[in-house]
Design an enzyme around this catalytic site. Structure first.
Site, PDB file in Angstrom:
ATOM      1  N   GLU A 117       0.838  -1.212   0.000  1.00  0.00           N
ATOM      2  CA  GLU A 117       0.000   0.000   0.000  1.00  0.00           C
ATOM      3  C   GLU A 117       0.871   1.261   0.000  1.00  0.00           C
ATOM      4  OE1 GLU A 117      -2.388  -1.339   3.514  1.00  0.00           O
ATOM      5  OE2 GLU A 117      -4.071  -0.852   2.222  1.00  0.00           O
ATOM      6  N   GLU A 137      -3.968 -10.340   3.901  1.00  0.00           N
ATOM      7  CA  GLU A 137      -5.007  -9.932   4.858  1.00  0.00           C
ATOM      8  C   GLU A 137      -6.039 -11.030   5.077  1.00  0.00           C
ATOM      9  OE1 GLU A 137      -3.677  -7.995   2.584  1.00  0.00           O
ATOM     10  OE2 GLU A 137      -3.158  -6.092   3.527  1.00  0.00           O
TER      11      GLU A 137
HETATM   12  C1  1HE Z   1       6.469  -8.718  12.116  1.00  0.00           C
HETATM   13  C2  1HE Z   1       5.803  -8.519  10.892  1.00  0.00           C
HETATM   14  C3  1HE Z   1       4.588  -7.798  10.923  1.00  0.00           C
HETATM   15  C4  1HE Z   1       7.594  -9.648  10.496  1.00  0.00           C
HETATM   16  N1  1HE Z   1       4.130  -7.338  12.106  1.00  0.00           N
HETATM   17  N2  1HE Z   1       5.977  -8.238  13.264  1.00  0.00           N
HETATM   18  N3  1HE Z   1       1.960  -8.620   7.071  1.00  0.00           N
HETATM   19  C5  1HE Z   1       2.121  -9.945   7.012  1.00  0.00           C
HETATM   20  O1  1HE Z   1       1.223 -10.730   7.190  1.00  0.00           O
HETATM   21  C6  1HE Z   1       3.533 -10.384   6.752  1.00  0.00           C
HETATM   22  C7  1HE Z   1       4.069 -11.074   7.974  1.00  0.00           C
HETATM   23  N4  1HE Z   1       5.506 -11.341   7.849  1.00  0.00           N
HETATM   24  C8  1HE Z   1       5.989 -12.378   7.134  1.00  0.00           C
HETATM   25  O2  1HE Z   1       5.299 -13.111   6.452  1.00  0.00           O
HETATM   26  C9  1HE Z   1       7.483 -12.584   7.229  1.00  0.00           C
HETATM   27  O3  1HE Z   1       7.954 -11.988   8.423  1.00  0.00           O
HETATM   28  C10 1HE Z   1       8.282 -11.993   6.029  1.00  0.00           C
HETATM   29  C11 1HE Z   1       7.977 -12.809   4.754  1.00  0.00           C
HETATM   30  C12 1HE Z   1       7.968 -10.534   5.803  1.00  0.00           C
HETATM   31  C13 1HE Z   1       9.797 -12.081   6.346  1.00  0.00           C
HETATM   32  O4  1HE Z   1      10.143 -13.398   6.712  1.00  0.00           O
HETATM   33  P1  1HE Z   1      11.519 -13.666   7.512  1.00  0.00           P
HETATM   34  O5  1HE Z   1      11.645 -15.161   7.680  1.00  0.00           O
HETATM   35  O6  1HE Z   1      12.621 -12.931   6.865  1.00  0.00           O
HETATM   36  O7  1HE Z   1      11.320 -12.950   8.958  1.00  0.00           O
HETATM   37  P2  1HE Z   1      10.502 -13.448  10.251  1.00  0.00           P
HETATM   38  O8  1HE Z   1      11.351 -14.373  11.054  1.00  0.00           O
HETATM   39  O9  1HE Z   1       9.149 -13.940   9.884  1.00  0.00           O
HETATM   40  O10 1HE Z   1      10.285 -12.068  11.011  1.00  0.00           O
HETATM   41  C14 1HE Z   1      11.336 -11.424  11.718  1.00  0.00           C
HETATM   42  C15 1HE Z   1      10.704 -10.670  12.851  1.00  0.00           C
HETATM   43  O11 1HE Z   1       9.850  -9.651  12.326  1.00  0.00           O
HETATM   44  C16 1HE Z   1       9.805 -11.554  13.720  1.00  0.00           C
HETATM   45  O12 1HE Z   1       9.856 -11.021  15.024  1.00  0.00           O
HETATM   46  P3  1HE Z   1      10.768 -11.714  16.177  1.00  0.00           P
HETATM   47  O13 1HE Z   1      10.506 -10.886  17.406  1.00  0.00           O
HETATM   48  O14 1HE Z   1      10.291 -13.141  16.275  1.00  0.00           O
HETATM   49  O15 1HE Z   1      12.185 -11.622  15.680  1.00  0.00           O
HETATM   50  C17 1HE Z   1       8.443 -11.299  13.148  1.00  0.00           C
HETATM   51  O16 1HE Z   1       7.402 -11.541  14.077  1.00  0.00           O
HETATM   52  C18 1HE Z   1       8.544  -9.814  12.830  1.00  0.00           C
HETATM   53  N5  1HE Z   1       7.578  -9.408  11.812  1.00  0.00           N
HETATM   54  N6  1HE Z   1       6.516  -9.114   9.900  1.00  0.00           N
HETATM   55  C19 1HE Z   1       4.837  -7.569  13.237  1.00  0.00           C
HETATM   56  N7  1HE Z   1       3.891  -7.532   9.813  1.00  0.00           N
HETATM   57  C20 1HE Z   1      -2.967  -0.719   7.205  1.00  0.00           C
HETATM   58  S1  1HE Z   1      -3.602  -2.264   6.948  1.00  0.00           S
HETATM   59  C21 1HE Z   1      -2.367  -3.234   6.261  1.00  0.00           C
HETATM   60  C22 1HE Z   1      -2.661  -4.661   6.488  1.00  0.00           C
HETATM   61  C23 1HE Z   1      -1.424  -5.495   6.370  1.00  0.00           C
HETATM   62  O17 1HE Z   1      -0.334  -4.999   6.226  1.00  0.00           O
HETATM   63  S2  1HE Z   1      -1.660  -7.180   6.444  1.00  0.00           S
HETATM   64  C24 1HE Z   1      -0.112  -7.869   6.149  1.00  0.00           C
HETATM   65  C25 1HE Z   1       0.710  -7.995   7.399  1.00  0.00           C
END
Ligand code: 1HE
Length: 266
Positions: A117, A137
């Site tokens: 976005e 989402e």
């Molecule tokens: C996060 C977030 C997040 C990572 N909010 N903490 N977005 C999503 O659904 C995408 C969610 N994220 C993922 O699918 C993956 O993290 C990635 C593909 C982006 C990257 O994968 P990777 O293996 O490199 O990293 P990871 O181990 O999954 O994440 C590293 C850290 O970032 C981990 O935290 P930690 O404390 O365990 O180290 C994750 O929890 C954190 N992290 N993404 C919070 N999104 C205005 S409305 C918009 C609506 C949306 O955006 S919906 C889509 C949300």
């Protein structure tokens, strides 16, 4: 890199390089997931860029552009807070989409949910082959709230956006280029350099013309043909009246301006 002040510093880096502002999303350990304070840091950087640069680039520190909304924060929010949060994203991204200078996003790795976005609010998207696009989402039980249902839908079409949201499919940079969501695919590791090159080129345009492109084109797209053509005539006439246009037209007629070159021409 020089930094913007205070709180914002932790989430966003800021550098003015010539006429181009570089805004770096700087929360790589959370894949640049956007929290409430992060949105405010983006707003501050966008405002600063708009006041002192002629074009700007938004990029992600680390391998990922942006993993979207910070889901840990979102899950805690009461209903009305969520509404206000979404409206704030709209206001901030609107400063990018319909502000005073053009923005380019340099996309690498995850360009997901709210990250897509954000990218959709920039006028130009440059991706390298590591970039991937998704709207998860549906899987998360939420909905786009950062302007995607308007901006992404208009960019790639509501049917394709609906497909991404319903199925969770992930698109490569090349596939997204085919859908019109990416303007340039750079070589791996070159997205930021290419984005800066594009921004530097736009920064050389007449400022009023850039402003008219950013603000008139999306509005005209929302109008009837008749209203659009009328508005176009008004904007075109205003542009011609600027001193900048007069000088630039004189430069061309007096052989001081660069000609348009065929692709591949030097
Ligand atoms: C996060 C977030 C997040 C990572 N909010 N903490 N977005 C999503 O659904 C995408 C969610 N994220 C993922 O699918 C993956 O993290 C990635 C593909 C982006 C990257 O994968 P990777 O293996 O490199 O990293 P990871 O181990 O999954 O994440 C590293 C850290 O970032 C981990 O935290 P930690 O404390 O365990 O180290 C994750 O929890 C954190 N992290 N993404 C919070 N999104 C205005 S409305 C918009 C609506 C949306 O955006 S919906 C889509 C949300």
């Amino acid at each position: 890199m020089s930094q913007s002040a205070g709180e914002a510093e932790r989430f966003v880096t800021y550098e003015l390089r010539g006429a181009v502002a570089l805004i770096g999303l700087n929360r790589p350990n959370k894949r640049n997931a956007i929290s409430d304070r992060f949105v405010e840091a983006i707003a501050e950087a966008v405002q600063k860029a708009s006041s002192e640069a002629k074009a700007a680039v938004v990029f992600g520190h680390g391998p990922h552009f942006c993993a979207g909304l910070d889901l840990s924060e979102h899950s805690e929010k009461p209903l009305f807070e969520a509404v206000k949060g979404s409206r704030r994203w709209h206001a901030v991204f609107d400063m990018i989409e319909r502000g005073t200078i053009p923005f380019v996003s340099a996309l690498t790795g995850a360009t997901v949910g709210g990250g897509f976005e954000l990218a959709a609010s920039t006028q130009i998207r440059v991706a390298d082959p590591t970039a991937f696009f998704a709207l998860p989402e549906g899987q998360r039980g939420i909905f786009v709230g950062g302007g995607g249902s308007v901006r992404i839908a208009r960019l790639i079409g509501p049917a394709r956006m609906g497909d991404m949201m319903l199925t969770g499919r992930v698109l490569s940079a090349e596939a997204m280029e085919g859908w019109g969501g990416v303007s340039y695919v750079a070589h791996e590791g070159q997205a930021l350099d290419k984005a800066i090159e594009v921004a530097e080129r736009m920064a050389q345009n007449a400022e009023f013309t850039n402003y008219a492109i950013i603000n008139a084109l999306p509005r005209i797209a929302d109008m009837s043909s008749e209203d659009g053509l009328f508005t176009e005539s008004m904007v075109a006439s205003l542009a011609t009246m600027t001193d900048d246009a007069k000088q630039r037209l004189r430069d061309f007629l007096e052989k001081r301006a660069a000609k348009v070159q065929a692709p591949g021409g030097s």
